[in-house]
Design a protein around this motif. Structure first.
Motif, PDB file in Angstrom:
ATOM      1  N   GLY A 166       0.797  -1.225   0.000  1.00  0.00           N
ATOM      2  CA  GLY A 166       0.000   0.000   0.000  1.00  0.00           C
ATOM      3  C   GLY A 166       0.830   1.277   0.000  1.00  0.00           C
ATOM      4  N   LEU A 167       2.143   1.150   0.197  1.00  0.00           N
ATOM      5  CA  LEU A 167       3.014   2.332   0.174  1.00  0.00           C
ATOM      6  C   LEU A 167       3.939   2.228  -1.044  1.00  0.00           C
ATOM      7  N   LEU A 168       3.593   2.958  -2.086  1.00  0.00           N
ATOM      8  CA  LEU A 168       4.371   2.927  -3.320  1.00  0.00           C
ATOM      9  C   LEU A 168       5.662   3.718  -3.122  1.00  0.00           C
ATOM     10  N   GLU A 169       6.773   3.152  -3.537  1.00  0.00           N
ATOM     11  CA  GLU A 169       8.043   3.879  -3.427  1.00  0.00           C
ATOM     12  C   GLU A 169       8.403   4.471  -4.789  1.00  0.00           C
ATOM     13  N   MET A 170       8.718   5.753  -4.787  1.00  0.00           N
ATOM     14  CA  MET A 170       9.032   6.463  -6.024  1.00  0.00           C
ATOM     15  C   MET A 170      10.328   7.240  -5.814  1.00  0.00           C
ATOM     16  N   PRO A 171      11.469   6.539  -5.901  1.00  0.00           N
ATOM     17  CA  PRO A 171      12.737   7.188  -5.550  1.00  0.00           C
ATOM     18  C   PRO A 171      13.257   8.143  -6.626  1.00  0.00           C
ATOM     19  N   VAL A 172      14.102   9.081  -6.201  1.00  0.00           N
ATOM     20  CA  VAL A 172      14.837   9.898  -7.168  1.00  0.00           C
ATOM     21  C   VAL A 172      16.132   9.161  -7.520  1.00  0.00           C
ATOM     22  N   ARG A 173      16.553   9.319  -8.776  1.00  0.00           N
ATOM     23  CA  ARG A 173      17.730   8.585  -9.248  1.00  0.00           C
ATOM     24  C   ARG A 173      18.883   9.507  -9.627  1.00  0.00           C
ATOM     25  N   VAL A 174      18.575  10.774  -9.807  1.00  0.00           N
ATOM     26  CA  VAL A 174      19.615  11.739 -10.168  1.00  0.00           C
ATOM     27  C   VAL A 174      19.493  12.967  -9.278  1.00  0.00           C
ATOM     28  N   ASP A 175      20.602  13.330  -8.637  1.00  0.00           N
ATOM     29  CA  ASP A 175      20.669  14.586  -7.879  1.00  0.00           C
ATOM     30  C   ASP A 175      21.325  15.607  -8.802  1.00  0.00           C
ATOM     31  N   TRP A 176      20.530  16.538  -9.288  1.00  0.00           N
ATOM     32  CA  TRP A 176      21.025  17.513 -10.270  1.00  0.00           C
ATOM     33  C   TRP A 176      22.294  18.212  -9.798  1.00  0.00           C
ATOM     34  N   LEU A 177      22.386  18.481  -8.498  1.00  0.00           N
ATOM     35  CA  LEU A 177      23.489  19.302  -7.986  1.00  0.00           C
ATOM     36  C   LEU A 177      24.670  18.490  -7.463  1.00  0.00           C
ATOM     37  N   ARG A 178      24.547  17.169  -7.491  1.00  0.00           N
ATOM     38  CA  ARG A 178      25.626  16.374  -6.878  1.00  0.00           C
ATOM     39  C   ARG A 178      26.921  16.502  -7.664  1.00  0.00           C
ATOM     40  N   ARG A 179      27.997  16.715  -6.965  1.00  0.00           N
ATOM     41  CA  ARG A 179      29.301  16.778  -7.586  1.00  0.00           C
ATOM     42  C   ARG A 179      30.328  16.403  -6.536  1.00  0.00           C
ATOM     43  N   PRO A 180      31.491  15.905  -6.987  1.00  0.00           N
ATOM     44  CA  PRO A 180      32.516  15.574  -6.001  1.00  0.00           C
ATOM     45  C   PRO A 180      32.866  16.816  -5.184  1.00  0.00           C
ATOM     46  N   SER A 181      33.072  16.619  -3.901  1.00  0.00           N
ATOM     47  CA  SER A 181      33.321  17.743  -3.008  1.00  0.00           C
ATOM     48  C   SER A 181      34.485  18.612  -3.498  1.00  0.00           C
ATOM     49  N   GLY A 182      34.237  19.895  -3.612  1.00  0.00           N
ATOM     50  CA  GLY A 182      35.279  20.838  -4.015  1.00  0.00           C
ATOM     51  C   GLY A 182      35.516  20.906  -5.517  1.00  0.00           C
ATOM     52  N   ALA A 183      34.918  19.972  -6.259  1.00  0.00           N
ATOM     53  CA  ALA A 183      35.166  19.936  -7.708  1.00  0.00           C
ATOM     54  C   ALA A 183      34.243  20.908  -8.434  1.00  0.00           C
ATOM     55  N   PRO A 184      34.677  21.440  -9.562  1.00  0.00           N
ATOM     56  CA  PRO A 184      33.785  22.300 -10.346  1.00  0.00           C
ATOM     57  C   PRO A 184      32.693  21.455 -10.989  1.00  0.00           C
ATOM     58  N   ARG A 185      31.662  22.116 -11.425  1.00  0.00           N
ATOM     59  CA  ARG A 185      30.555  21.412 -12.051  1.00  0.00           C
ATOM     60  C   ARG A 185      31.035  20.719 -13.318  1.00  0.00           C
ATOM     61  N   ASP A 186      30.735  19.435 -13.423  1.00  0.00           N
ATOM     62  CA  ASP A 186      31.118  18.677 -14.609  1.00  0.00           C
ATOM     63  C   ASP A 186      29.834  18.163 -15.263  1.00  0.00           C
ATOM     64  N   LEU A 187      29.441  18.834 -16.340  1.00  0.00           N
ATOM     65  CA  LEU A 187      28.169  18.488 -16.972  1.00  0.00           C
ATOM     66  C   LEU A 187      28.176  17.084 -17.567  1.00  0.00           C
ATOM     67  N   SER A 188      29.373  16.575 -17.921  1.00  0.00           N
ATOM     68  CA  SER A 188      29.394  15.228 -18.507  1.00  0.00           C
ATOM     69  C   SER A 188      28.956  14.189 -17.472  1.00  0.00           C
ATOM     70  N   LEU A 189      29.266  14.455 -16.178  1.00  0.00           N
ATOM     71  CA  LEU A 189      28.835  13.529 -15.118  1.00  0.00           C
ATOM     72  C   LEU A 189      27.313  13.556 -14.982  1.00  0.00           C
ATOM     73  N   VAL A 190      26.746  14.760 -15.040  1.00  0.00           N
ATOM     74  CA  VAL A 190      25.292  14.897 -14.928  1.00  0.00           C
ATOM     75  C   VAL A 190      24.617  14.181 -16.102  1.00  0.00           C
ATOM     76  N   ALA A 191      25.171  14.407 -17.289  1.00  0.00           N
ATOM     77  CA  ALA A 191      24.583  13.792 -18.490  1.00  0.00           C
ATOM     78  C   ALA A 191      24.668  12.266 -18.405  1.00  0.00           C
ATOM     79  N   ALA A 192      25.787  11.753 -17.901  1.00  0.00           N
ATOM     80  CA  ALA A 192      25.943  10.299 -17.793  1.00  0.00           C
ATOM     81  C   ALA A 192      24.938   9.735 -16.796  1.00  0.00           C
ATOM     82  N   ARG A 193      24.730  10.467 -15.701  1.00  0.00           N
ATOM     83  CA  ARG A 193      23.757  10.003 -14.698  1.00  0.00           C
ATOM     84  C   ARG A 193      22.341  10.025 -15.263  1.00  0.00           C
ATOM     85  N   LEU A 194      22.041  11.076 -15.997  1.00  0.00           N
ATOM     86  CA  LEU A 194      20.702  11.172 -16.607  1.00  0.00           C
ATOM     87  C   LEU A 194      20.497  10.039 -17.617  1.00  0.00           C
TER      88      LEU A 194
END
Ligand SMILES: [Zn+2]
Length: 247
Positions: A166-194
């Motif tokens: 009776g409790l449907l689980e609907m998890p998130v699979r991609v954290d848009w803002l996640r990045r290695p600590s201290g690292a600059p934004r790497d769009l290729s990582l986001v695209a690969a996760r998506l």
């Protein structure tokens, strides 16, 4: 312009059927000035969005503005409960508002109070769905949610499902803002996760409007343009996915 999204574009182009996506924006009630630019972006691309609202943080004036916006939105905006006060109760280890340090009675009290407050502020718009702060809670929380009439629990896909009837689980699979600590934004990582998440159905994408500056909104707009305009993608509300029984 949006060449960084090519890995996801290739997955969509090759998909034998339409792939479902949903967007969950967390911590509504905080950083109010950043919420409406995000909602404007979704409206502009006619992509639905679900808002996880912190009951204790939502100010009545902000709630009123949100109600007006939801009532007049041409693209659906879902709202549901995000914890109670979004505070950590664990004495050690990972942060958790509904974690093992809290007894069931205290958890139940917070769940009931939070749902009541959010219903008072946002009325019928609120879905009986729950996102725990930091995407974590205990199985006890899951059972209490079910007892209290909640229908959907949304955590991180890395958390093992509770399997509570009776409790449907609907998890998130991609954290848009996640990045290695201290690292600059790497769009290729986001695209690969998506691209990796697109095969999971539905592919939930987590946002935090609080951290979405102009640059982030521009990149997100490129993703919304791709998903909103691609014949093999469909963007849904959590409510519509729950009606299909999909988590
Ligand atoms: Zn949160």
């Amino acid at each position: 312009m949006s060449g960084w999204l090519d890995p996801l574009r290739r997955v969509l182009d090759a998909a034998p059927a339409r792939l479902a996506f949903f967007f969950r924006d967390d911590d509504v009630g905080r950083a109010d000035e950043r919420l409406h630019p995000l909602l404007d972006l979704f409206s502009q691309h006619t992509v639905p969005i679900d808002l996880a609202v912190i009951p204790q943080a939502l100010a009545p004036a902000v709630a009123d503005a949100l109600c007006t916006r939801i009532a007049h939105a041409s693209t659906p905006i879902g709202v549901h409960v995000h914890g109670f006060a979004h505070v950590n109760h664990e004495p050690a280890g990972r942060k958790c508002e509904f974690g093992p340090a809290r007894d069931p009675a205290a958890q139940r009290c917070d769940l009931e109070l939070g749902r009541r407050r959010i219903a008072e502020l946002l009325g019928d718009a609120v879905a009986p769905f729950f996102t725990p702060p930091w995407n974590r809670c205990t199985e006890t929380t899951g059972r209490l949610l079910r007892e209290l009439g909640f229908r959907v629990l949304s955590r991180d896909a890395a958390e093992p499902p509770f399997g509570i009837p009776g409790l449907l689980e609907m998890p998130v699979r991609v954290d848009w803002l996640r990045r290695p600590s201290g690292a600059p934004r790497d769009l290729s990582l986001v695209a690969a996760r998506l691209a990796g998440a697109a095969h999971d159905r539905p592919a939930g994408i987590m946002l935090h409007h609080e951290h979405m500056d102009t640059e982030e909104l521009e990149r997100l707009g490129e993703l919304l343009a791709l998903l909103g305009g691609h014949a093999r993608a469909r963007c849904c509300t959590m409510e519509s996915l729950a009606a299909e029984g999909r988590g």
